[in-house]
Scaffold this motif. Structure first.
Motif, mmCIF file in Angstrom:
data_model
loop_
_atom_site.group_PDB
_atom_site.id
_atom_site.type_symbol
_atom_site.label_atom_id
_atom_site.label_comp_id
_atom_site.label_asym_id
_atom_site.label_seq_id
_atom_site.Cartn_x
_atom_site.Cartn_y
_atom_site.Cartn_z
ATOM 1 N N ASP A 141 30.543 -35.303 -25.339
ATOM 2 C CA ASP A 141 29.729 -34.213 -25.876
ATOM 3 C C ASP A 141 30.030 -34.050 -27.366
ATOM 4 O O ASP A 141 31.162 -34.223 -27.818
ATOM 5 C CB ASP A 141 30.056 -32.914 -25.131
ATOM 6 C CG ASP A 141 29.094 -31.785 -25.409
ATOM 7 O OD1 ASP A 141 28.283 -31.879 -26.357
ATOM 8 O OD2 ASP A 141 29.151 -30.779 -24.676
ATOM 9 N N PHE B 223 23.215 -35.532 -22.237
ATOM 10 C CA PHE B 223 24.495 -36.149 -21.887
ATOM 11 C C PHE B 223 24.529 -36.534 -20.411
ATOM 12 O O PHE B 223 25.058 -37.582 -20.045
ATOM 13 C CB PHE B 223 25.649 -35.202 -22.234
ATOM 14 C CG PHE B 223 25.708 -34.840 -23.680
ATOM 15 C CD1 PHE B 223 26.082 -35.768 -24.636
ATOM 16 C CD2 PHE B 223 25.356 -33.568 -24.110
ATOM 17 C CE1 PHE B 223 26.128 -35.445 -25.987
ATOM 18 C CE2 PHE B 223 25.407 -33.224 -25.451
ATOM 19 C CZ PHE B 223 25.783 -34.167 -26.392
ATOM 20 N N ILE C 30 31.899 -37.506 -18.210
ATOM 21 C CA ILE C 30 31.378 -36.772 -19.354
ATOM 22 C C ILE C 30 32.544 -35.927 -19.839
ATOM 23 O O ILE C 30 33.137 -35.174 -19.050
ATOM 24 C CB ILE C 30 30.199 -35.844 -18.989
ATOM 25 C CG1 ILE C 30 28.992 -36.633 -18.518
ATOM 26 C CG2 ILE C 30 29.832 -34.970 -20.199
ATOM 27 C CD1 ILE C 30 27.825 -35.761 -18.069
#
Length: 114
Positions: A6, A70, A82
């Motif tokens: 991110d 994402f 992630i």
């Protein structure tokens, strides 16, 4: 190891004074492969960045729809994690399919340190 990172973790890591600068160093040392579907072109020249083509938008995060990029990248690329500190991603823990492994930056540091 392939990850989606991110922006809220990546951008602060660039600055030497940041508590997350270790992440930028780990990226430069090729400790992981960063999967991107778009972004700053300078990142794509790195040997440990892979461009991902997203063909389907899952729209799993409704609180902040921009975060879905994402998620879509994660699913399309078949990555392991992630990495984010964003609480909007917590909703993914409640979704049985597709299974998405979301970890925070502290957990990621522990993983790549071992």
């Amino acid at each position: 190891m392939k990850i989606v990172l991110d922006t809220n973790c990546l951008l602060p890591s660039i600055f030497k004074q940041s508590a997350y600068h270790w992440l930028w160093d780990a990226f430069r040392n090729r400790n992981f492969t960063l999967m991107l579907y778009n972004g700053n072109p300078f990142l794509f020249i790195s040997p440990n960045v892979e461009k991902v083509t997203v063909f389907f938008n899952w729209n799993l995060i409704t609180a902040d729809p921009d975060d879905n990029k994402f998620v879509d990248c994660f699913i399309s690329a078949g990555t392991q994690y992630i990495v984010t500190n964003d609480k909007h991603f917590n909703v993914l823990k409640e979704i049985a399919f597709p299974k998405i492994q979301v970890i925070n930056i502290k957990t990621f540091k522990n993983i790549i340190s071992h």
